[in-house]
Design a protein around this motif. Structure first.
Motif, PDB file in Angstrom:
ATOM      1  N   MET A  45       1.590   5.131  -0.309  1.00 40.48           N
ATOM      2  CA  MET A  45       0.434   5.690   0.395  1.00 40.48           C
ATOM      3  C   MET A  45       0.339   7.190   0.136  1.00 40.48           C
ATOM      4  N   LYS A  46       1.447   7.885   0.297  1.00 36.38           N
ATOM      5  CA  LYS A  46       1.470   9.337   0.060  1.00 36.38           C
ATOM      6  C   LYS A  46       1.079   9.648  -1.383  1.00 36.38           C
ATOM      7  N   ALA A  47       1.578   8.842  -2.327  1.00 36.98           N
ATOM      8  CA  ALA A  47       1.308   9.093  -3.743  1.00 36.98           C
ATOM      9  C   ALA A  47      -0.149   8.839  -4.107  1.00 36.98           C
ATOM     10  N   CYS A  48      -0.867   8.097  -3.266  1.00 36.79           N
ATOM     11  CA  CYS A  48      -2.287   7.831  -3.530  1.00 36.79           C
ATOM     12  C   CYS A  48      -3.173   8.990  -3.077  1.00 36.79           C
ATOM     13  N   GLY A  49      -2.620   9.901  -2.277  1.00 39.04           N
ATOM     14  CA  GLY A  49      -3.413  11.012  -1.773  1.00 39.04           C
ATOM     15  C   GLY A  49      -3.790  10.881  -0.316  1.00 39.04           C
ATOM     16  N   LEU A 319      -8.638   4.959  -6.384  1.00 39.11           N
ATOM     17  CA  LEU A 319      -8.609   5.852  -5.221  1.00 39.11           C
ATOM     18  C   LEU A 319      -7.712   7.062  -5.468  1.00 39.11           C
ATOM     19  N   ARG A 320      -6.591   6.828  -6.115  1.00 37.73           N
ATOM     20  CA  ARG A 320      -5.678   7.949  -6.394  1.00 37.73           C
ATOM     21  C   ARG A 320      -6.365   8.996  -7.267  1.00 37.73           C
ATOM     22  N   ASN A 321      -7.094   8.535  -8.255  1.00 40.93           N
ATOM     23  CA  ASN A 321      -7.825   9.454  -9.121  1.00 40.93           C
ATOM     24  C   ASN A 321      -8.881  10.230  -8.316  1.00 40.93           C
ATOM     25  N   LEU A 322      -9.569   9.525  -7.419  1.00 43.86           N
ATOM     26  CA  LEU A 322     -10.584  10.175  -6.588  1.00 43.86           C
ATOM     27  C   LEU A 322      -9.954  11.165  -5.611  1.00 43.86           C
ATOM     28  N   PHE A 323      -8.917  10.743  -4.913  1.00 45.84           N
ATOM     29  CA  PHE A 323      -8.284  11.609  -3.906  1.00 45.84           C
ATOM     30  C   PHE A 323      -7.630  12.837  -4.525  1.00 45.84           C
ATOM     31  N   SER A 324      -7.194  12.714  -5.773  1.00 48.04           N
ATOM     32  CA  SER A 324      -6.542  13.862  -6.419  1.00 48.04           C
ATOM     33  C   SER A 324      -7.487  15.059  -6.486  1.00 48.04           C
ATOM     34  N   GLN A 325      -8.793  14.795  -6.477  1.00 48.01           N
ATOM     35  CA  GLN A 325      -9.777  15.883  -6.528  1.00 48.01           C
ATOM     36  C   GLN A 325      -9.870  16.627  -5.196  1.00 48.01           C
ATOM     37  N   TYR A 326      -9.283  16.070  -4.152  1.00 46.93           N
ATOM     38  CA  TYR A 326      -9.342  16.680  -2.824  1.00 46.93           C
ATOM     39  C   TYR A 326      -7.990  17.260  -2.407  1.00 46.93           C
ATOM     40  N   HIS A 327      -7.098  17.432  -3.368  1.00 50.55           N
ATOM     41  CA  HIS A 327      -5.792  18.048  -3.115  1.00 50.55           C
ATOM     42  C   HIS A 327      -5.602  19.216  -4.067  1.00 50.55           C
ATOM     43  N   SER A 328      -5.074  20.303  -3.557  1.00 50.54           N
ATOM     44  CA  SER A 328      -4.847  21.489  -4.400  1.00 50.54           C
ATOM     45  C   SER A 328      -3.594  21.356  -5.244  1.00 50.54           C
ATOM     46  N   LEU A 331      -0.541  15.130  -7.027  1.00 52.47           N
ATOM     47  CA  LEU A 331      -0.006  14.079  -6.153  1.00 52.47           C
ATOM     48  C   LEU A 331       1.380  13.645  -6.619  1.00 52.47           C
ATOM     49  N   PRO A 332       2.211  13.161  -5.698  1.00 55.89           N
ATOM     50  CA  PRO A 332       3.543  12.672  -6.090  1.00 55.89           C
ATOM     51  C   PRO A 332       3.438  11.507  -7.068  1.00 55.89           C
ATOM     52  N   ASP A 333       4.508  11.287  -7.818  1.00 57.78           N
ATOM     53  CA  ASP A 333       4.550  10.125  -8.709  1.00 57.78           C
ATOM     54  C   ASP A 333       4.503   8.835  -7.885  1.00 57.78           C
ATOM     55  N   VAL A 334       3.917   7.805  -8.486  1.00 57.17           N
ATOM     56  CA  VAL A 334       3.821   6.518  -7.806  1.00 57.17           C
ATOM     57  C   VAL A 334       5.146   5.769  -7.954  1.00 57.17           C
ATOM     58  N   PRO A 335       5.761   5.331  -6.852  1.00 58.40           N
ATOM     59  CA  PRO A 335       7.014   4.566  -6.956  1.00 58.40           C
ATOM     60  C   PRO A 335       6.816   3.284  -7.758  1.00 58.40           C
ATOM     61  N   VAL A 336       7.858   2.860  -8.429  1.00 58.01           N
ATOM     62  CA  VAL A 336       7.814   1.620  -9.201  1.00 58.01           C
ATOM     63  C   VAL A 336       7.795   0.432  -8.232  1.00 58.01           C
ATOM     64  N   SER A 337       6.973  -0.565  -8.529  1.00 58.78           N
ATOM     65  CA  SER A 337       6.874  -1.736  -7.651  1.00 58.78           C
ATOM     66  C   SER A 337       8.119  -2.606  -7.751  1.00 58.78           C
ATOM     67  N   GLN A 338       8.352  -3.368  -6.685  1.00 58.86           N
ATOM     68  CA  GLN A 338       9.498  -4.272  -6.645  1.00 58.86           C
ATOM     69  C   GLN A 338       9.342  -5.361  -7.699  1.00 58.86           C
ATOM     70  N   GLN A 339      10.465  -5.738  -8.322  1.00 59.05           N
ATOM     71  CA  GLN A 339      10.431  -6.869  -9.254  1.00 59.05           C
ATOM     72  C   GLN A 339      10.377  -8.181  -8.474  1.00 59.05           C
TER      73      GLN A 339
END
Length: 603
Positions: A45-49, A319-328, A331-339
Motif C-alpha cells: 500500500m505504501k509503495a503504491c503512493g 495507480l502507482r504511476n498516477l500517485f507518483s505524480q502527487y509525491h515529491s 515511491l518505495p520499491d514494491v515488495p515481491v509477491s509471495q510465491q
C-alpha cells in the motif's frame, strides 16, 4: 507526548498538524487478511503512493458472546494500527457499530437478535446499551492510537451509510455522543452514497461520499452541502463484490483511472474501497436482499488493486504511476509477491457421516422450532453461524411448506435425501410411508444481510412454523452445528471415521492429508467434483464452496499450512468424487464489467 493539532476540516482543504494535507487512502481489513501477511499488504500500500490506511472494526468478531472480548491474534487491532504507523501510514478507523462491509449482519453480533423486540441501528434501549458496552471496551484499545496521544489515527467514522437506512432521527446523535463522551474526538466523519448524503449525517460531523463513477452530481452536491469544507470520497469502489450464482464483477483499470484522475485533479481526497479485499473466511460473508435474497461468496477479491492473494495487479501499477505524480519523493520499491504452489491432488482417505457426529454437538428439545439465535447454546447467546439440524417425527407423506426456512434446508426422511428448500423453492413433497418416520431438516445460515432494510429480518434457522400438509410440526430435537474449533478438535479424534469415501453417507465430513515438502506456500483449493459445503485446513475455516459459482476456488494462505503433514476436512452436503485439487491461480468464473451496469443494479 501528545499532539494538539490533528486532522482539521476548517477550510476547503484538510490540514494535518497545521499543514495542507490530502488523504490518499486505501481500505484493508485486518480480519480478512492472515496476520502473517499484514506487513506485506501495508508495505505494498505504501509503495503504491497511499498515505492513509482505513479499516472497519467488526463488532461481531470482537464480542462473539455478550461480554466476551477478543482483541488478540488475528483480531489484534492495536498491533495492526501500530504496524501501519511503522511503515509511515496514517489511519482512519471505521468502528461502526454497523459497518456493512459485505460482512454477516453488517458486523453487528447475532446475539443482539436473542431479544425478540430488537431494533437494530436505532435508539432502542436494548441496542444502545450493547453499543455503549462495545464502545467502553473499544475505547481502551484505540484511545492510545489517536493522533493527540501520539498515535496514527487521524479520523474516525461514525456508523456507516446511515442515509440508506435512516430509521431513527435520534440515532446518529447518540452514536456521535458514544465517540465524544469517551474522548474519541479526532476528526469525525460519516460516509454515504449520493442518495443518502442528506439524511445520513449529523451536526458537527464531516460528510463524505461513496461512489464509483462521476455521475448524479454527487461530488458537487456534497460540496454545496458543506461550503468551505474539504470534499472526500470515503469509498471509491475499485471493483465490486460477488454473489453466488451470478458472474464475477470486474472494473477495468482504464475506466477506473479516468475517474480517479479527475477526482485528483479537482483536489479531492480519496479512499479506495477496497485497496486489498482479502477473504471472508469461515461463515462471515454477508448477503444482499433488495427483494431477492442473494448470499455473497467467500472471496472478497473485489477486483481490487491488490488481489485476494496479495498480487499487484494492472490496476495497482496504474495507480502507482498516477500517485507518483502527487509525491515529491520517489515511491518505495514494491515488495515481491509471495510465491504460490500447485500441490499435487490428494484423495479423501476417510469419511464420517453427519448422522454419526451429532453426539459431538450441543442440542436441545423444543416443542416449537427455535430460530438459530434463540437456541440455548453458547452460554445462552444463541448460535451465530453455520448449520442447524431440526428433527421430528411424521406419520404420513405430503407436502412440506418451508416459507420460514432461513436460508436453505436439505430435507431428509429416515435420513434419506428428499429435497431442498430455499428462497426460490418453498415446497418438498414427501412420499407416503408406513408408520412413524424421522424428518430431518439441515438448515444453513448462508449469510445475514449486511445492507438495506432487510437487516431487520435476519434471524436464521427456522423462524416460524414449518408445515406438513398445512399442519404445523411439533416436537423437535435441535442440533447446533456451528463447526467451531472445539467441535473440529472433537471431530478429528472421533473413532467413527470410515476408510475411503462414499456418496451414500451424505451429508458428511471427508478427510484428506496434504504433505508439504519444504516451506509452505499459498495455494488455491478447487473441488471440481463436489457440490456444496465448507473447507477446513488445519482447523482453519477457509469458507464455503458451491459448484454454482462464480467462485471455483478457495484461497489457502501458506502460513496456515505446516511443513509436512496437513489435515484437510471438507464438509460436503451432496456429492464428491473424493479428489481435492490445488492451483497457483484463482478461478473466479465468468466476468461482467461493473462499469457497464446501471448503478441501481449494483445496489
Amino acid at each position: 507526548m501528545g499532539r494538539a493539532d490533528g486532522l482539521k476540516d476548517a477550510s476547503c482543504q484538510f490540514t494535518l498538524d497545521g499543514k495542507p494535507f490530502r488523504i490518499l487512502g486505501g481500505s484493508i481489513h485486518y480480519f480478512r487478511v492472515p496476520r502473517e501477511y499484514w506487513h506485506d499488504r501495508v508495505l505494498k500500500m505504501k509503495a503504491c503512493g497511499i498515505n492513509t490506511l482505513t479499516t472497519y472494526v467488526p463488532w461481531n468478531l470482537h464480542e462473539p458472546e455478550r461480554g466476551t472480548w477478543n482483541f488478540e491474534g488475528q483480531l489484534d487491532l492495536r498491533a495492526y494500527v501500530n504496524l501501519a504507523a511503522e511503515v509511515g501510514l496514517w489511519v482512519i478507523l471505521r468502528p461502526g457499530p454497523y459497518i456493512c462491509a459485505e460482512w454477516d449482519l453488517g458486523g453487528l453480533p447475532s446475539w443482539l437478535l436473542c431479544d425478540k423486540n430488537m431494533q437494530l441501528r436505532t435508539s432502542y434501549p436494548g441496542f444502545m446499551e450493547a453499543v455503549n458496552q462495545y464502545f467502553d471496551k473499544l475505547m481502551t484499545v484505540i484511545k492510545p492510537l489517536l493522533y493527540k496521544e501520539g498515535g496514527p489515527v487521524i479520523a474516525l467514522q461514525i456508523e456507516n451509510e446511515y442515509g440508506s437506512y435512516a430509521k431513527d432521527k435520534d440515532y446518529m446523535k447518540l452514536i456521535k455522543q458514544c465517540f465524544l463522551s469517551r474522548g474519541l474526538d479526532e476528526l469525525l466523519m460519516t460516509s454515504d452514497n449520493w442518495e443518502g448524503l442528506r439524511c445520513g449525517g449529523t451536526d458537527g460531523v464531516l460528510r463524505a461520499v461513496n461512489l464509483q463513477r462521476l455521475s448524479f452530481g454527487a461530488i458537487q452536491h456534497l460540496a454545496d452541502m458543506q461550503p468551505q469544507k474539504p470534499v472526500m470520497v470515503m469509498e471509491y469502489w475499485s471493483g465490486w463484490f460477488d454473489v453466488w450464482g451470478e458472474h464475477h464483477h470486474v472494473f477495468h483499470y482504464e475506466d477506473m483511472l479516468n475517474v480517479v484522475s479527475e477526482i485528483l485533479e479537482r483536489g479531492i481526497s480519496i479512499n479506495f474501497y477496497m485497496f486489498h479485499g482479502g477473504t471472508s473466511f469461515g461463515f462471515m460473508n454477508g448477503a444482499m436482499d433488495l427483494g431477492t435474497y442473494k448470499p455473497q461468496v467467500t472471496s472478497y477479491d473485489y477486483d481490487a488493486p491488490l488481489s485476494e492473494a496479495g498480487d499487484c495487479t494492472e490496476k495497482y501499477h496504474a495507480l502507482r504511476n498516477l500517485f507518483s505524480q502527487y509525491h515529491s519523493e520517489p515511491l518505495p520499491d514494491v515488495p515481491v509477491s509471495q510465491q504460490r504452489s500447485e500441490y499435487s491432488p490428494v484423495i479423501v482417505e476417510e469419511h464420517l457421516s453427519l448422522w454419526d457426529i451429532l453426539h459431538l454437538t450441543e442440542s436441545c428439545r423444543s416443542e416449537l422450532p427455535l430460530n438459530m439465535e434463540n437456541l440455548p447454546v453458547n452460554n445462552n447467546n444463541g448460535q451465530s453461524y453455520g448449520y442447524t439440524l431440526y428433527e421430528t417425527s411424521v406419520t404420513c407423506g405430503g407436502t412440506i411448506h418451508g416459507q420460514n426456512i432461513r436460508d436453505r434446508a436439505l430435507v431428509f426422511v429416515n435420513r434419506q435425501f428428499a429435497g431442498t428448500l430455499d428462497p426460490r423453492n418453498h415446497e418438498v413433497v414427501l412420499s407416503d410411508g408406513q408408520g412413524e418416520r424421522r424428518l430431518s431438516l439441515l438448515v444453513e445460515n448462508c449469510g445475514r444481510v449486511n445492507y438495506g432494510k432487510a437487516l431487520d429480518e435476519q434471524r436464521k434457522g427456522i423462524v416460524g412454523d414449518i408445515f406438513l400438509n398445512q399442519i404445523p410440526l411439533r416436537g423437535f430435537t435441535i442440533f447446533s452445528l456451528e463447526m467451531k474449533l472445539d467441535f473440529l478438535n472433537r471431530l478429528l479424534i472421533s473413532d467413527r471415521w470410515k476408510h475411503g469415501y462414499s456418496c451414500t453417507f451424505m451429508p458428511g465430513f471427508f478427510r484428506a492429508s496434504l504433505y508439504v515438502d519444504g516451506p509452505p506456500r499459498d495455494t488455491f483449493i478447487k473441488l471440481p467434483g463436489w457440490a456444496k459445503g465448507t473447507v477446513f485446513v488445519n482447523s482453519h475455516n477457509l469458507g464455503r464452496h458451491w459448484s454454482i459459482g462464480p467462485q471455483h476456488c478457495l484461497y489457502c494462505p501458506g502460513p496456515w499450512l505446516n511443513k509436512g503433514e496437513n489435515q484437510i476436512i471438507v464438509f460436503e452436503e451432496q456429492k464428491t468424487d473424493g479428489r481435492i485439487v490445488f492451483a497457483k491461480d484463482p478461478e473466479y468464473g465468468k466476468t461482467i464489467d461493473v462499469y457497464k451496469l446501471p448503478f441501481c443494479s449494483l445496489l
